[in-house]
Write a protein that holds these residues in place. Structure first.
Motif, short mmCIF file in Angstrom:
data_model
loop_
_atom_site.label_atom_id
_atom_site.label_comp_id
_atom_site.label_asym_id
_atom_site.label_seq_id
_atom_site.Cartn_x
_atom_site.Cartn_y
_atom_site.Cartn_z
N ALA A 1 0.80 -1.41 0.09
CA ALA A 1 0.08 0.17 0.04
C ALA A 1 0.86 1.46 -0.02
O ALA A 1 0.60 2.13 -0.70
N ASP A 2 2.04 1.26 0.67
CA ASP A 2 2.73 2.53 0.85
C ASP A 2 3.49 2.57 -0.50
O ASP A 2 3.67 3.83 -0.77
N LEU A 3 3.98 1.59 -1.12
CA LEU A 3 4.60 1.55 -2.26
C LEU A 3 3.51 2.28 -3.45
O LEU A 3 3.81 3.28 -4.47
N LEU A 4 2.12 1.87 -3.43
CA LEU A 4 1.00 2.45 -4.27
C LEU A 4 1.09 3.98 -4.01
O LEU A 4 0.60 4.62 -5.09
N LEU A 5 1.14 4.26 -2.67
CA LEU A 5 0.95 5.81 -2.41
C LEU A 5 2.17 6.40 -2.56
O LEU A 5 2.34 7.78 -1.97
N ASP A 6 3.30 5.95 -3.04
CA ASP A 6 4.60 6.55 -3.36
C ASP A 6 5.11 7.12 -2.08
O ASP A 6 5.73 8.16 -2.00
N GLY A 7 5.10 5.95 -0.87
CA GLY A 7 5.49 6.32 0.32
C GLY A 7 4.99 7.24 1.12
O GLY A 7 5.31 7.85 2.20
N ARG B 1 -11.20 -6.10 0.61
CA ARG B 1 -10.37 -6.47 -0.52
C ARG B 1 -10.41 -5.18 -1.60
O ARG B 1 -11.51 -4.86 -1.93
N VAL B 2 -9.28 -4.63 -2.00
CA VAL B 2 -8.90 -3.93 -2.95
C VAL B 2 -8.25 -4.38 -4.06
O VAL B 2 -7.31 -4.90 -3.98
N ASP B 3 -8.72 -4.20 -5.40
CA ASP B 3 -8.13 -4.61 -6.48
C ASP B 3 -7.35 -3.63 -6.92
O ASP B 3 -7.49 -2.54 -7.53
N ALA B 4 -5.83 -3.90 -6.74
CA ALA B 4 -4.76 -2.77 -6.89
C ALA B 4 -3.73 -3.32 -7.81
O ALA B 4 -3.69 -4.40 -8.16
N PRO B 5 -3.03 -2.33 -8.33
CA PRO B 5 -1.81 -2.60 -9.24
C PRO B 5 -1.08 -3.72 -8.58
O PRO B 5 -0.48 -3.16 -7.29
N LEU C 1 -7.83 0.88 3.29
CA LEU C 1 -9.20 1.72 2.85
C LEU C 1 -8.73 3.07 2.18
O LEU C 1 -9.04 3.60 1.33
N CYS C 2 -7.45 3.42 2.86
CA CYS C 2 -6.90 4.64 2.32
C CYS C 2 -6.47 4.56 0.82
O CYS C 2 -6.67 5.29 0.18
N ALA C 3 -5.53 3.50 0.74
CA ALA C 3 -5.16 3.20 -0.83
C ALA C 3 -6.03 3.39 -1.66
O ALA C 3 -6.19 3.76 -2.64
N GLY C 4 -7.52 2.35 -1.42
CA GLY C 4 -8.60 2.26 -2.15
C GLY C 4 -9.09 3.57 -2.67
O GLY C 4 -9.48 3.99 -3.75
N LEU C 5 -9.40 4.47 -1.52
CA LEU C 5 -10.03 5.64 -1.68
C LEU C 5 -9.13 6.63 -2.45
O LEU C 5 -9.46 7.41 -3.31
N GLU D 1 -8.81 5.47 -5.92
CA GLU D 1 -10.13 5.15 -6.43
C GLU D 1 -10.06 3.73 -7.12
O GLU D 1 -10.63 3.61 -8.39
N LEU D 2 -9.63 2.77 -6.47
CA LEU D 2 -9.76 1.47 -6.80
C LEU D 2 -11.00 0.80 -6.54
O LEU D 2 -11.56 0.97 -5.49
#
Length: 305
Positions: free
Chosen positions: A153-159, A204-208, A240-244, A247-248
């Motif tokens: 999740a941190d990687l998806l949010l660029d740290g 569950r969040v469908d993420a890259p 939840l943060c990463a998904g919101l 917008e995943l």
């Protein structure tokens, strides 16, 4: 939201050496200073114990004796140190860490570096005297899994979750912080709408790069007081943060037994589902099955105060 659990596990260990026993000190660290912290890696299964024999982590003849020795070491550490923390010592992770950094896994310095490796510090749990073979070792296993998800999740949010976004990127940090607060509010409204009971939330969040998954057991009393392990709460809010923020597509199921002893001990099964494809969470459009749990569309979170 009130909770009872553990504080966030971010180690500040930089020093060497700790109390010794048959569990061996090379996979322990402590920090010298006003507050002393003891950190230890714990093998979580007999199979892991056998695999780690070649690295001489313990003189114990078997895993049962290893747990006994480790429990004794932790009890001593609680008497001598201000804070005691533990994380799962995962043989495969350790072997890969040594290959990546060119280390000899049989050397104490390699185990020290692995134990306090900053990207893995989300896996640390505070130890407060729990029985190792009871709930604590399974929690260490979950903490490792949770830690890997937090890193994703941190990687998806660029740290943005753990301060790696850069000192000058205030706008990015504010963006992540706002999404985190929105995620925490979504979770709060789910619980307020559910009322008193014993529940499990699955998310569950469908993420890259693969799905982000989180789960937590929750006990909520009539007065709104909630019991949840802090590490599980941290994971839920991060996912939840990463998904919101990004917008995943996401789905959540809250299920369990609704009711309380104060209400005459009447409990009834309950299962609600919500989904999100953007900045908001809504009741799912149709019945959902997540990880084998079936749920009907949930209540509107916008109507919950």
């Amino acid at each position: 939201m009130s909770r009872k659990g553990r504080a966030r596990r971010i180690s500040d260990c930089t020093g060497g050496g700790g109390p010794r026993s048959h569990a061996r000190a090379p996979h322990q660290r402590r920090v010298e200073g006003a507050q002393q912290t003891f950190v230890i890696g714990v093998l979580a299964s007999a199979a892991d114990f056998e695999r780690a024999r070649a690295w001489r982590l313990s003189d114990a003849p078997d895993y049962e004796r290893y747990l006994t020795d480790t429990a004794r070491l932790l009890a001593e550490a609680r008497r001598r140190f201000d804070t005691v923390r533990a994380r799962m010592f995962h043989p495969q992770d350790f072997a890969e860490f040594c290959v990546l950094h060119g280390l000899d896994p049989a050397e104490p310095a390699a185990r020290d570096r692995y134990l306090v490796n900053p990207p893995l510090q989300t896996q640390l749990l505070a130890y407060q005297g729990e029985e190792l073979a009871g709930d604590f070792v399974p929690r260490l296993v979950r903490a490792r899994e949770n830690g890997l998800t937090l890193c994703h999740a941190d990687l998806l949010l660029d740290g943005g979750l753990y301060g790696g976004a850069g000192e000058s990127d205030d706008e990015h940090r504010r963006w992540v912080r706002a999404a985190y607060q929105r995620g925490a509010e979504v979770f709060r409204r789910m619980l307020v709408g559910a009322g008193a009971g014993v529940y499990e939330l699955r998310l569950r969040v469908d993420a890259p790069g693969g799905k982000l998954s989180a789960a937590a057991r929750i006990l909520q009393w009539e007065d709104g007081v909630v019991r949840i392990n802090d590490e599980d709460l941290e994971l839920l809010c991060a996912v939840l943060c990463a998904g919101l923020a990004l917008e995943l597509p996401a789905v959540a199921v809250l299920h369990g037994s609704q009711g309380s002893a104060a209400a005459g001990g009447h409990f009834r099964p309950a299962a609600w589902a919500w989904s999100s494809d953007g900045p908001d969470w809504e009741p799912s459009a149709r019945p959902v099955r997540l990880d084998g749990v079936a749920a009907q569309p949930g209540y509107s979170l916008g109507t919950v105060c």
